[in-house]
Design a protein around this motif. Structure first.
Motif, PDB file in Angstrom:
ATOM      1  N   GLY A  89     -16.886  20.402 -26.631  1.00 51.81           N
ATOM      2  CA  GLY A  89     -16.063  21.120 -25.643  1.00 51.81           C
ATOM      3  C   GLY A  89     -15.434  21.697 -25.972  1.00 51.81           C
ATOM      4  O   GLY A  89     -15.067  22.731 -24.457  1.00 51.81           O
ATOM      5  N   GLN A  90     -14.461  22.026 -26.574  1.00 53.34           N
ATOM      6  CA  GLN A  90     -13.448  22.374 -26.723  1.00 53.34           C
ATOM      7  C   GLN A  90     -14.205  24.387 -26.831  1.00 53.34           C
ATOM      8  O   GLN A  90     -13.696  25.367 -26.884  1.00 53.34           O
ATOM      9  N   VAL A  91     -15.151  24.329 -27.818  1.00 54.78           N
ATOM     10  CA  VAL A  91     -16.157  25.888 -27.573  1.00 54.78           C
ATOM     11  C   VAL A  91     -17.266  26.038 -26.988  1.00 54.78           C
ATOM     12  O   VAL A  91     -17.063  27.082 -26.459  1.00 54.78           O
ATOM     13  N   GLU A  92     -17.397  24.854 -25.936  1.00 52.16           N
ATOM     14  CA  GLU A  92     -18.656  24.798 -24.929  1.00 52.16           C
ATOM     15  C   GLU A  92     -18.421  24.486 -23.625  1.00 52.16           C
ATOM     16  O   GLU A  92     -18.778  23.389 -23.398  1.00 52.16           O
ATOM     17  N   PRO A  93     -17.476  24.873 -23.406  1.00 58.66           N
ATOM     18  CA  PRO A  93     -16.638  23.441 -21.542  1.00 58.66           C
ATOM     19  C   PRO A  93     -17.667  23.328 -20.711  1.00 58.66           C
ATOM     20  O   PRO A  93     -17.515  22.104 -20.146  1.00 58.66           O
ATOM     21  N   TRP A  94     -18.783  24.151 -20.485  1.00 63.36           N
ATOM     22  CA  TRP A  94     -19.782  23.955 -19.530  1.00 63.36           C
ATOM     23  C   TRP A  94     -20.189  21.982 -19.791  1.00 63.36           C
ATOM     24  O   TRP A  94     -20.782  21.124 -18.798  1.00 63.36           O
ATOM     25  N   ARG A  95     -19.962  21.555 -20.992  1.00 64.34           N
ATOM     26  CA  ARG A  95     -20.964  20.633 -21.423  1.00 64.34           C
ATOM     27  C   ARG A  95     -19.547  19.466 -20.674  1.00 64.34           C
ATOM     28  O   ARG A  95     -20.213  18.240 -20.954  1.00 64.34           O
ATOM     29  N   PHE A  96     -18.570  19.973 -20.395  1.00 62.03           N
ATOM     30  CA  PHE A  96     -17.995  19.233 -19.418  1.00 62.03           C
ATOM     31  C   PHE A  96     -18.162  18.371 -18.374  1.00 62.03           C
ATOM     32  O   PHE A  96     -18.823  17.234 -17.698  1.00 62.03           O
ATOM     33  N   LEU A  97     -19.632  19.250 -17.770  1.00 66.04           N
ATOM     34  CA  LEU A  97     -20.705  18.912 -16.578  1.00 66.04           C
ATOM     35  C   LEU A  97     -21.960  18.893 -17.006  1.00 66.04           C
ATOM     36  O   LEU A  97     -22.066  17.705 -16.291  1.00 66.04           O
ATOM     37  N   THR A  98     -22.513  19.315 -17.889  1.00 72.51           N
ATOM     38  CA  THR A  98     -23.978  18.437 -17.841  1.00 72.51           C
ATOM     39  C   THR A  98     -24.037  17.992 -18.713  1.00 72.51           C
ATOM     40  O   THR A  98     -25.157  17.353 -18.479  1.00 72.51           O
ATOM     41  N   ALA A  99     -23.347  16.793 -19.443  1.00 70.20           N
ATOM     42  CA  ALA A  99     -23.368  15.403 -20.312  1.00 70.20           C
ATOM     43  C   ALA A  99     -23.857  14.501 -18.838  1.00 70.20           C
ATOM     44  O   ALA A  99     -24.346  14.143 -19.083  1.00 70.20           O
ATOM     45  N   ALA A 100     -23.320  14.334 -17.949  1.00 70.53           N
ATOM     46  CA  ALA A 100     -23.309  13.867 -16.580  1.00 70.53           C
ATOM     47  C   ALA A 100     -24.687  13.868 -16.191  1.00 70.53           C
ATOM     48  O   ALA A 100     -25.217  12.865 -15.842  1.00 70.53           O
ATOM     49  N   PHE A 101     -25.679  14.751 -16.709  1.00 69.46           N
ATOM     50  CA  PHE A 101     -27.264  14.604 -16.300  1.00 69.46           C
ATOM     51  C   PHE A 101     -28.066  14.435 -16.988  1.00 69.46           C
ATOM     52  O   PHE A 101     -29.219  14.721 -17.297  1.00 69.46           O
ATOM     53  N   LEU A 102     -27.541  14.017 -18.299  1.00 65.28           N
ATOM     54  CA  LEU A 102     -28.192  13.354 -19.790  1.00 65.28           C
ATOM     55  C   LEU A 102     -27.976  11.972 -19.335  1.00 65.28           C
ATOM     56  O   LEU A 102     -26.964  11.460 -18.830  1.00 65.28           O
ATOM     57  N   HIS A 103     -28.620  11.387 -20.413  1.00 58.82           N
ATOM     58  CA  HIS A 103     -28.595   9.612 -20.241  1.00 58.82           C
ATOM     59  C   HIS A 103     -29.564   9.751 -21.712  1.00 58.82           C
ATOM     60  O   HIS A 103     -30.244   9.848 -22.636  1.00 58.82           O
ATOM     61  N   SER A 104     -28.920   8.741 -22.138  1.00 51.54           N
ATOM     62  CA  SER A 104     -29.591   7.646 -23.051  1.00 51.54           C
ATOM     63  C   SER A 104     -31.627   8.081 -23.109  1.00 51.54           C
ATOM     64  O   SER A 104     -31.900   7.863 -22.073  1.00 51.54           O
ATOM     65  N   THR A 105     -31.871   7.529 -24.052  1.00 54.08           N
ATOM     66  CA  THR A 105     -33.488   7.193 -24.028  1.00 54.08           C
ATOM     67  C   THR A 105     -33.954   6.097 -23.834  1.00 54.08           C
ATOM     68  O   THR A 105     -35.258   6.293 -23.344  1.00 54.08           O
ATOM     69  N   THR A 106     -33.149   5.225 -23.506  1.00 52.73           N
ATOM     70  CA  THR A 106     -33.521   3.698 -23.072  1.00 52.73           C
ATOM     71  C   THR A 106     -33.912   3.776 -21.277  1.00 52.73           C
ATOM     72  O   THR A 106     -32.355   4.140 -21.016  1.00 52.73           O
ATOM     73  N   PRO A 107     -34.426   3.722 -20.840  1.00 53.38           N
ATOM     74  CA  PRO A 107     -34.872   3.537 -19.406  1.00 53.38           C
ATOM     75  C   PRO A 107     -34.123   2.935 -18.341  1.00 53.38           C
ATOM     76  O   PRO A 107     -33.180   3.133 -17.524  1.00 53.38           O
ATOM     77  N   LEU A 108     -33.364   1.725 -19.099  1.00 53.78           N
ATOM     78  CA  LEU A 108     -32.122   1.101 -18.685  1.00 53.78           C
ATOM     79  C   LEU A 108     -30.925   1.931 -18.522  1.00 53.78           C
ATOM     80  O   LEU A 108     -30.500   1.590 -16.463  1.00 53.78           O
TER      81      LEU A 108
END
Length: 271
Positions: A89-108
């Motif tokens: 996040g220090q070098v790529e600050p857009w990850r503060f937001l984009t991570a919210a659209f990712l999930h673990s690979t388990t469907p739960l």
């Protein structure tokens, strides 16, 4: 051809241009003028009452679903590209937001978050309006990552471990709905119990970023309270000023944390 005079302007109107009114008929021009001058119905919080589907909520769910499919299809490359860690996040600050659209690979994981979003998202989207709802969701998502950052130790592995999930944003919605329900005179006890249960889950289930929950919840409480308690004549002002102020605070908090990292690392001889 017979003409009837418009009851509003007095001009003659042909049969094709006549529109039934409470008394007599009106011409199409007067009907259109009346529709433009009529104020749209608004919620207690100043948003325009809209019918139909909750467009923003469904869009967020769709983006998360597409992103999850890409995570599976790319064998994790999509996750590595957009996941958040304090180090990246220090070098790529857009990850503060984009991570919210990712999930673990388990469907739960994604199913639980999207179900929680569907429970409260449409209600808040209708109450606040689309623009303010987007601001709430985005800032709560960013606030979740800021919570991870502030509570991470740059000398430990937590500084480099990736974090994914919409949980921070969802907890922001949970936090925002509490003052909304209180403003409407409704009981928020069930939401509070749900928050407490989910905050306690990391004690029993590993690999849950409770720091993101805490950060998102704090942002949601602040924005939700501001939206809910704003006087009617200042709702528009609060609608853009409050998210701006919260965004500035989040940026300042992240900047401060990162400013301490070289000093800490240098003292420990890590870099």
């Amino acid at each position: 051809m017979s003409y009837v005079r418009c009851q509003r302007c007095g001009r003659p109107a042909c049969p094709e241009c006549q529109r039934p009114a409470a008394v007599g008929v009106q011409c199409v021009d007067c009907v259109a003028s009346a529709q433009r001058s009529t104020r749209s119905a608004r919620t207690v919080f100043g948003a325009t009452v809209r019918g139909g589907r909750p467009v923003v909520t469904l869009t967020i769910i769709g983006l998360c679903a597409v992103s999850w499919i890409l995570q599976l299809a790319t064998g994790g490359a999509w996750t590595q590209e957009w996941a958040f860690s304090p180090a990246t996040g220090q070098v790529e600050p857009w990850r503060f937001l984009t991570a919210a659209f990712l999930h673990s690979t388990t469907p739960l994981h994604i199913l639980f978050n999207m179900y929680a979003l569907w429970l409260v998202g449409p209600f808040l989207e209708q109450a606040f309006g689309r623009g303010r709802f987007i601001a709430l969701y985005v800032l709560a998502a960013v606030g979740g990552q800021v919570g991870v950052l502030l509570l991470a130790d740059p000398t430990q592995d937590s500084w480099f471990i990736g974090v994914v999930g919409a949980s921070g944003a969802v907890f922001g919605l949970f936090g925002a709905i509490i003052p909304v329900l209180r403003r409407l005179g409704k009981n928020a006890g069930q939401i509070v119990v749900l928050i407490v249960i989910n905050m306690a889950l990391p004690l029993f289930v590993p690999n849950i970023a409770w720091q993101a929950h805490l950060g998102g919840l704090a942002v949601g409480l602040v924005i939700g309270a501001g939206y809910a308690l704003a006087p009617r004549e200042r709702q528009r002002l609060v609608g853009w000023a409050l998210p701006t102020a919260v965004g500035v605070v989040l940026v300042a908090a992240a900047t401060w944390k990162y400013s301490t990292v070289p000093t800490v690392a240098g003292l420990l001889g890590l870099f």
